[in-house]
Structure formats: C-alpha cells, structure tokens
Scaffold this active site. Structure first.
Site, short mmCIF file in Angstrom:
data_model
loop_
_atom_site.label_atom_id
_atom_site.label_comp_id
_atom_site.label_asym_id
_atom_site.label_seq_id
_atom_site.Cartn_x
_atom_site.Cartn_y
_atom_site.Cartn_z
N CYS A 177 -4.50 -17.52 14.91
CA CYS A 177 -4.16 -16.62 16.01
C CYS A 177 -4.27 -17.36 17.34
O CYS A 177 -5.00 -18.34 17.46
CB CYS A 177 -5.11 -15.42 16.03
SG CYS A 177 -4.74 -14.22 14.73
N CYS A 219 -9.99 -12.60 17.97
CA CYS A 219 -10.63 -11.39 18.50
C CYS A 219 -11.94 -11.15 17.74
O CYS A 219 -11.97 -11.17 16.52
CB CYS A 219 -9.71 -10.19 18.31
SG CYS A 219 -8.12 -10.39 19.10
N ARG A 253 7.22 -0.12 1.92
CA ARG A 253 7.03 -1.20 2.88
C ARG A 253 5.80 -2.02 2.54
O ARG A 253 4.86 -1.52 1.93
CB ARG A 253 6.92 -0.65 4.31
CG ARG A 253 5.86 0.42 4.51
CD ARG A 253 6.28 1.32 5.69
NE ARG A 253 5.23 2.24 6.10
CZ ARG A 253 4.94 3.39 5.48
NH1 ARG A 253 5.59 3.73 4.38
NH2 ARG A 253 3.99 4.18 5.95
N ARG A 290 -9.56 -8.41 10.11
CA ARG A 290 -9.45 -9.49 9.11
C ARG A 290 -10.34 -10.67 9.47
O ARG A 290 -10.02 -11.83 9.22
CB ARG A 290 -7.99 -9.95 8.97
CG ARG A 290 -7.07 -8.85 8.55
CD ARG A 290 -5.84 -9.31 7.78
NE ARG A 290 -5.03 -8.13 7.52
CZ ARG A 290 -3.91 -7.81 8.19
NH1 ARG A 290 -3.43 -8.63 9.10
NH2 ARG A 290 -3.27 -6.69 7.92
N ARG A 336 0.82 -1.21 0.00
CA ARG A 336 0.00 0.00 0.00
C ARG A 336 0.85 1.26 0.00
O ARG A 336 0.49 2.26 -0.59
CB ARG A 336 -0.91 -0.03 1.23
CG ARG A 336 -1.59 1.27 1.57
CD ARG A 336 -2.83 1.04 2.40
NE ARG A 336 -3.77 0.19 1.68
CZ ARG A 336 -4.69 -0.58 2.27
NH1 ARG A 336 -4.79 -0.61 3.59
NH2 ARG A 336 -5.51 -1.31 1.54
N TYR A 337 1.95 1.22 0.72
CA TYR A 337 2.84 2.38 0.84
C TYR A 337 4.07 2.15 -0.04
O TYR A 337 4.39 1.02 -0.38
CB TYR A 337 3.28 2.53 2.30
CG TYR A 337 2.16 2.79 3.28
CD1 TYR A 337 1.59 4.06 3.39
CD2 TYR A 337 1.70 1.78 4.12
CE1 TYR A 337 0.59 4.29 4.32
CE2 TYR A 337 0.70 2.01 5.05
CZ TYR A 337 0.14 3.28 5.15
OH TYR A 337 -0.84 3.52 6.07
N ASP A 373 -12.06 -0.23 12.91
CA ASP A 373 -12.41 -0.25 11.48
C ASP A 373 -13.88 -0.57 11.27
O ASP A 373 -14.53 -1.15 12.14
CB ASP A 373 -11.55 -1.30 10.75
CG ASP A 373 -10.09 -0.91 10.69
OD1 ASP A 373 -9.79 0.30 10.68
OD2 ASP A 373 -9.24 -1.82 10.67
N CYS A 425 -11.89 -8.28 15.07
CA CYS A 425 -10.76 -8.33 14.13
C CYS A 425 -11.10 -7.68 12.78
O CYS A 425 -12.16 -7.91 12.21
CB CYS A 425 -10.35 -9.78 13.89
SG CYS A 425 -8.93 -9.95 12.78
N ASP A 465 -7.48 4.11 10.16
CA ASP A 465 -7.02 3.48 8.93
C ASP A 465 -8.13 3.79 7.91
O ASP A 465 -9.25 3.29 8.05
CB ASP A 465 -6.81 1.97 9.14
CG ASP A 465 -5.61 1.45 8.36
OD1 ASP A 465 -5.28 2.07 7.32
OD2 ASP A 465 -5.02 0.43 8.75
#
Ligand code: PLP
Length: 374
Positions: A109, A113, A100, A118, A96-97, A276, A116, A313
């Site tokens: 995981c 969570c 990086r 994702r 995206r950047y 999010d 989450c 974000d």
C-alpha cells in the site's frame, strides 16, 4: 524512476523515520516490537502532510503501543475478523456474494493504515504472487455467475503500468465479467501515481469504477483534487469509502466537510464503515451509535448525494449490512408515521386496494406487508 516511485522509495518504514514520536529509548524499543508484527509505511508525500503528533493524518499511519496491547489481550478480536480466508475458493480471491468477487492484486500500500482490516497480510512479502493472481483470474473465467470484480489488495495501483495493463486486459477478455472496480487508496495518499500514461491504460477498460479510500478532509490536497479530476475526465465513476475512526473523523462536522469536499471533486460517497473487530486496532473503534448520529446529522441537512451508506461488515463473514437511524415512529396497516430531519412528525395513509374494499376486508393482505417496529 517516476516521481511516485521516488516518493514510495523515500517512505518512513523504520522507527527512526517516524515523525513526532517520544524520544524515550524505552518507548522506541517497545514500538519496534509493533513494527515487527505490523509493518510500517508512510510515503514521503503523505509524511509531508503530517502537521504534528496526534493530528488526524498522524493517527492513521504512525504506530502506537496500543497495537501491541490489543495483540496480547484481544480475545474477541481476530486477525481475520471477516473470515475472508474462509471464503477463498482459490488463494487471495474472496467469493462471498453470489455475483461478485474481491481479487487481491498485491499486498503493498502507499501508506500502511494502522486500523487496516487486513493488518494480517499487508506489507509482508510473498502473500500475493503471480501464481495466486493467475489462479484468481482463472477462477473468474470458470465461473460465469461472476459479473463484477473488485480489484483490491493491498493497492492495485501500486502495480507498474505494464503489469496493470496486462491484468486488466486479461479480466476484460472474460465475456461474462460486466464491470471492473478498483479499490484504492492511491489517489488520496500518493496522487502523483495518477499519470497521463496510467489514464491512457485505464480508459481502455470501461466500464471501470473506482472506490477510493478517504478518511479526513485534510487528505484532499490540490494534488489529490488534480488526480481525481484526471480520473473523472477519462470517464471513471468515482466513489469513496471511509472508515469511522475514533479521534480521526468521529464527529459530524469532520464527516460533513469530507463528504462535501469529495462531491466537489466528482467523488460520490459510497460507504462509511463501522471499524472492524481486527486485532491491533481496538483503539480506533467507536460505538455504532456514533455512526448513526453522524448519519442523522447529514441526512436532510445536506445534499442527499453527500450521504453514504453506513455499514457494519458482519463479523465472521456475513457481509455488509446497512444501518439507518430510525425514522419510523409507527407502522400499521392504515398508516405509517415518520419523522423528518427536523424531528417533525408526519402521517402517511396507506393505499387500501383502490377497488372500494374497506381496510377491514383487505386486512390479511396488509398484515403480511406491514411489520410493526419492535
Ligand atoms: C465489500 C465487498 C464486496 C462488494 O460489496 P458491494 O456492496 O457490492 O460494494 C464484494 N466482496 C467482498 C468480499 C467484499 O468485502
């Protein structure tokens, strides 16, 4: 089997395993639907920390029917709110950047969570494979502008030692890759995974950074403190990321306690995220003002090092945007008027060129530099 593998294998994964949920068969039947859409995992270490229904740890990991309501009704909410899939030049690598990338190492995981970002892919089989990982590493090798990789997932530390060693050594063999970051929730939710053997592997790959996920001070147990100390002692700079969550940490007192506890354990708070707009997580979202209020209550009142960046974000894939409570009262070519943490007002006179020119003469130059607040 190592202790951490044992704790993982004894996870709560079914409705019958969940602590402190209503007895009603109807409720449990409906909750089963939630579990079919979004997998459940609470490893036995974390399960033992849960003290009762609706405690801050319970809320993070025990599914509720609200996840299902969101799934049905959520119109503005999306399975992939940050459009990560749209920024994947190869599967499971987000570029995206400019310099990086984020590389998914697996999609498992230590706990799943409920909030989450994702949620769409965590805990399902076959999402991240040996082949996607191979393609991801190849992509980094072929793109010399990439100088920073974030190993993410899922959780990179759930990969067995040997495999992790192999992945890290392949990444390190890429000459233009300067730093490697590991994004993980393991030290805070499955601290037994931080073993001497793991540390002996990690320390071969400096400069290696950790960004760990912590949301509540109750997560920082003596076991977690020991895990953080082991990582800090092998020279890994430790950072933390926290998600602002309704009913979990959406008050200044809890956040302050968390940030100070992290600092005491040599962990530098890095980000607080505004939640999010993810399908199935609407009940965790707070207003943005809540995050700004928390920042206002931290800044100046405690060590500057304890104050992370507060970010949204940007939905759709705009990347992280930092927000600050406004401290500028007025801003013009002659002066900047600011307020401090106590609400006191101060005036700072601007430098006007230093060569004897009056502010009138240098007007145009300064007008370019100074934007009045809207
Ligand atoms: C958060 C993130 C990064 C890293 O951002 P920093 O601000 O450098 O920590 C990189 N790529 C993606 C896709 C991200 O979401």
């Amino acid at each position: 089997m190592e202790p951490w593998q044992q704790q993982l294998s004894q996870s709560a994964v079914k409705i019958e395993d969940l602590p402190f949920i209503p007895e009603s068969p109807e409720y449990r039947e409906r909750l089963k639907k939630v579990g079919e859409i979004y997998p459940i995992r609470i490893n036995s270490y974390f399960l033992n920390l849960i003290k009762g229904p609706n405690d801050p740890l319970w809320k993070q990991v025990v599914p509720t029917l609200e996840e299902l309501d969101d799934y049905i009704e959520g119109e503005t909410l999306l399975a992939d709110p940050l459009n990560e899939e749209g920024d994947m030049p190869v599967p499971e690598l987000v570029h995206r950047y400019p310099d990086r990338v984020l590389l998914m190492i697996n999609n498992q995981c230590p706990i799943v969570c409920r909030f989450c970002t994702r949620k769409r892919k965590i805990g399902f089989p076959g999402v991240v494979t040996r082949d996607t990982l191979r393609q991801g590493i190849e992509y980094i090798r072929n793109n010399p502008e990439i100088r920073d990789v974030i190993m993410s997932g899922g959780d990179p530390l759930l990969v067995p030692d040997k495999e992790l060693d192999r992945i890290l050594s392949e990444l390190r063999s890429i000459p233009h890759l300067e730093i490697i970051r590991i994004g993980t929730r393991v030290p805070g939710t499955l601290p037994s995974r931080i073993t001497e053997n793991l540390c002996s592997i990690l320390k071969k790959y400096h400069p290696l950074y950790f960004n760990m996920h912590f949301n509540h001070p109750a997560e920082i147990t003596p076991e977690v403190e020991k895990a953080c100390a082991m990582l800090a002692d092998i020279g890994i700079p430790l950072g933390s990321q926290t998600v602002l969550l309704k009913g979990v940490n959406d008050n200044s007192q809890t956040m302050k306690e968390l940030m100070l506890k992290l600092l005491k354990n040599r962990v530098k708070p890095y980000y607080i995220y505004q939640a999010d707009m993810t399908e199935g997580t609407d009940h965790f979202r707070t207003s943005v003002e809540k995050g700004l209020d928390i920042l206002r209550d931290l800044m100046g009142h405690t060590s500057g090092m304890a104050v992370p960046y507060f970010v949204i974000d940007a939905p759709g894939g705009g990347g992280k945007v930092r927000l600050l409570p406004n401290s500028v009262v007025e801003h013009n070519k002659d002066e900047v008027v600011i307020t401090n943490y106590e609400g006191k007002v101060f005036r700072y006179s601007q430098y006007n060129g230093g060569n004897g020119s009056s502010s009138k003469n240098s007007k145009s130059k300064h007008q370019d530099m100074c934007q009045l607040p809207a």
